[in-house]
Structure formats: structure tokens, C-alpha cells
Design a protein around this motif. Structure first.
Motif, PDB file in Angstrom:
ATOM      1  N   GLU A 152     -97.072  51.191  32.516  1.00  0.00           N
ATOM      2  CA  GLU A 152     -95.727  51.744  32.718  1.00  0.00           C
ATOM      3  C   GLU A 152     -95.094  51.994  31.359  1.00  0.00           C
ATOM      4  O   GLU A 152     -95.086  51.116  30.482  1.00  0.00           O
ATOM      5  CB  GLU A 152     -94.860  50.770  33.517  1.00  0.00           C
ATOM      6  N   MET A 177     -91.019  55.543  33.163  1.00  0.00           N
ATOM      7  CA  MET A 177     -89.661  55.377  33.668  1.00  0.00           C
ATOM      8  C   MET A 177     -88.711  56.011  32.672  1.00  0.00           C
ATOM      9  O   MET A 177     -88.666  55.627  31.503  1.00  0.00           O
ATOM     10  CB  MET A 177     -89.323  53.894  33.862  1.00  0.00           C
ATOM     11  N   GLU A 196     -86.311  46.012  34.698  1.00  0.00           N
ATOM     12  CA  GLU A 196     -86.400  46.684  35.999  1.00  0.00           C
ATOM     13  C   GLU A 196     -87.812  47.182  36.274  1.00  0.00           C
ATOM     14  O   GLU A 196     -88.311  47.095  37.400  1.00  0.00           O
ATOM     15  CB  GLU A 196     -85.425  47.857  36.038  1.00  0.00           C
ATOM     16  N   ALA A 197     -88.470  47.713  35.242  1.00  0.00           N
ATOM     17  CA  ALA A 197     -89.833  48.210  35.427  1.00  0.00           C
ATOM     18  C   ALA A 197     -90.775  47.104  35.871  1.00  0.00           C
ATOM     19  O   ALA A 197     -91.639  47.312  36.731  1.00  0.00           O
ATOM     20  CB  ALA A 197     -90.331  48.834  34.125  1.00  0.00           C
ATOM     21  N   GLN A 204     -89.866  44.253  37.432  1.00  0.00           N
ATOM     22  CA  GLN A 204     -89.475  43.747  38.752  1.00  0.00           C
ATOM     23  C   GLN A 204     -89.827  44.704  39.878  1.00  0.00           C
ATOM     24  O   GLN A 204     -90.198  44.269  40.970  1.00  0.00           O
ATOM     25  CB  GLN A 204     -87.969  43.470  38.755  1.00  0.00           C
ATOM     26  N   ASN A 205     -89.738  46.011  39.644  1.00  0.00           N
ATOM     27  CA  ASN A 205     -89.894  46.988  40.723  1.00  0.00           C
ATOM     28  C   ASN A 205     -91.264  47.650  40.795  1.00  0.00           C
ATOM     29  O   ASN A 205     -91.682  48.070  41.880  1.00  0.00           O
ATOM     30  CB  ASN A 205     -88.834  48.088  40.590  1.00  0.00           C
ATOM     31  N   HIS A 206     -91.959  47.764  39.659  1.00  0.00           N
ATOM     32  CA  HIS A 206     -93.164  48.597  39.642  1.00  0.00           C
ATOM     33  C   HIS A 206     -94.439  47.840  39.310  1.00  0.00           C
ATOM     34  O   HIS A 206     -95.499  48.457  39.237  1.00  0.00           O
ATOM     35  CB  HIS A 206     -92.967  49.759  38.669  1.00  0.00           C
TER      36      HIS A 206
END
Length: 306
Positions: free
Chosen positions: A99, A124, A138-139, A141-143
Motif C-alpha cells: 500500500e 491511497m 488508516e491504511a 486499519q482498513n486495507h
């Protein structure tokens, strides 16, 4: 005039993000604008982005070992170009979910479809440069990435976010502006990447045992966010600190009388005889590896802004 023409071609002032940058669709090029006090555009700086497959050849062993790598250098030495190819190589394995935190769309290009130079890596986009540290968390936690790629780590919040990501067991590949490792260690904004630096007052006996000139010493407060660091001293010449934590500790020992040598490795990429111009990493390249061990004499910091 020319400025109005460029703005119309780009789509107006709204194309620029909060850091006054924008890109060209389907390219790796970047345009930064100059503004006056009224935030009116008065000029541009245009940077040409390139895809250079094979630029990771010098550090293929570090890539294969899945080490977390910090790239250090001044603007223009190739940090982002190398970062882009690292993302491509790492994402070529089905086991890796790479990511990219692409704040200015400089790594994967402008537009919703990433540039082919990053391979199978995902990216992202971050609207506000000041929120990059939040996008990093966030990357994760979400991806659910196995590797996170970040360009231009430059604030305390981003250094803390990098430590948080590393504590979650995720491989980190990042860049930071600086003339070398010592400058980052002495930078209060970024020394959090090395666990933070604090001053410790030792007792007389402990200072004597360590052979210190002073009872006041600097030490790391915690682990480093990266396993190793690479100083991009020049295009095609890299200084590698394989054990980053040990290198930082040695730099902090500069006030001791019994100094340990600072060990590192220099790797250079040489052009084949038939090539006299162009980038020093063509498809047919030769790699020169030079192992260096020198007494610890850190160079004085320059006043050049990076």
C-alpha cells in the motif's frame, strides 16, 4: 499570459492540493505553483517523473530479506524513483499486499488509475498533506497491507505514525530529506524514527566505567522504525547502514573517549564502457560493492536546505 494558459490547461487553481502541488493525468510529472501573499499563482516549478525499472538492483538482497528501509537524501538524487521501483518489485509477489501513501500523487501519478510503474501495488491518495500521518494509520486499519510505502516523512506526527505502523508488524519503506543519517538523528522533528533521543545524567561511577568525558549523554529511548537506512549520496552511489539501531547508537557515542568505529557499506552502480551518458542504471549494468570501515569522524552539518 503564460501562467493563465498553464492554469487553464490544468483545470484551474482547484487542481492544486494544500501543498500547492498537482500532477498530469497518466504521467509521473509534478507541477508545483508559487503564490503571492494573496494566494494568487505567480509561477510554476515542473518536475519530470521517470519510471526506471531495475533501479533496485543495488539493494536486491535487502528487498529479498523483506527489510524495512529508510531512504535518505536531498531533493533530486532519486529517492522517489527508487521508492517507486521498490513498490513494483515488492508487489510482484502474491504474498505481499503493498500500500502506497501517495500524498501528492507523485509516486503513482495523477488520476484514479495508478501508473503502471508501481506494478500491483495499491495506493491511497491524501487530499491534505498535513493529514498524511492519519492516512498512514488508516491504511493499516482498513486495507491490511503487509508493506507500507511512504514518501517524504517530515513531521513528528508522521514519525510517530511510522513507529505505530512498525509496531503492528508491517514492513515499512519510506523516504526523508536530509544530507545523511546524522542530520536526521539530530533533527528533533524526525529522530522519533529512531525511537526518540533523550539526555541521561549518569552517576560518577557509571560515567567513569563508560569512559565518558561528561556525565550527560544522549541515548535512544526505543527501537527504530526501520531495520536499515540508505543514504543516497549521489545518483548511483548509496551508503548503506545495515543495522540502523547500531548506527544510531554509534553516532550518539561521539562524545566518548573510546569511540567505536562507524561501519557502513558503499555500493556504486557503474555504466558499462559502451555507455557514456544517461542514467547509471541501464538494463545491462554492473554493480560495484565496496565495504568500508572507518574511524568515527562524523562530517560537519552543512547549511544546505534539504
Amino acid at each position: 499570459g503564460d501562467i493563465d494558459h498553464v492554469l487553464r490547461a490544468l483545470g484551474g487553481d482547484d487542481r492544486f492540493s494544500s501543498d500547492h502541488r498537482c500532477g498530469l493525468d497518466q504521467t509521473l510529472h509534478r507541477i508545483s505553483r508559487r503564490v503571492n501573499r494573496q494566494q494568487t499563482t505567480i509561477g510554476f516549478t515542473m518536475r519530470i517523473g521517470r519510471m526506471v525499472p531495475g533501479s533496485t538492483t543495488l539493494i536486491s538482497d535487502l528487498v529479498a530479506a523483506r527489510r524495512s528501509i529508510l531512504l535518505i537524501g536531498c531533493p533530486g538524487v532519486g529517492k522517489t524513483t527508487l521508492l517507486r521501483d521498490l513498490a513494483r518489485v515488492l508487489s510482484s509477489s502474491v504474498e505481499n499486499a503493498v500500500e502506497i501513501i501517495d500524498t501528492s500523487n507523485e509516486i503513482a501519478g495523477e488520476g484514479d488509475v495508478p501508473h503502471a510503474s508501481i506494478g500491483a501495488a495499491r495506493r491511497m491518495m491524501v487530499r491534505d498533506r498535513r493529514r498524511q500521518h492519519e492516512a498512514m494509520v488508516e491504511a493499516v486499519q482498513n486495507h491490511m497491507p503487509t508493506c507500507l510505502v511512504i514518501d517524504e516523512i517530515g513531521t513528528k506526527q508522521e514519525a510517530r505514525a511510522a513507529m505505530d505502523v512498525r509496531h503492528r508488524g508491517i514492513q515499512l519503506i519510506g523516504t526523508a530529506h536530509g544530507t545523511g543519517l546524522q542530520q536526521l538523528v539530530e533533527n528533533p522533528e524526525l529522530n522519533g524514527l529512531f525511537g526518540g533521543i533523550h539526555t541521561v545524567i549518569l552517576s560518577d561511577n557509571e560515567a567513569a566505567r563508560r569512559g565518558l568525558r561528561s556525565k550527560s549523554v544522549q541515548e535512544r529511548m526505543g527501537p527504530c522504525a526501520f531495520d536499515c537506512a540508505i543514504e543516497l549520496a549521489a545518483v548511483g552511489t548509496w551508503v548503506i547502514h545495515h543495522r540502523l539501531a547500531d548506527a544510531v547508537d554509534r553516532l550518539l557515542l561521539k562524545q566518548t573517549q573510546q569511540q567505536r568505529p562507524l561501519t557502513y557499506e558503499v555500493r556504486r552502480m557503474r555504466q558499462p564502457p559502451q555507455q557514456t551518458s544517461g542514467p547509471p542504471w541501464p538494463a545491462e549494468m554492473t554493480v560495484e560493492v565496496v565495504s568500508v570501515v572507518e574511524p568515527f569522524h562524523p562530517p560537519p552539518l552543512t547549511t544546505t536546505a534539504c
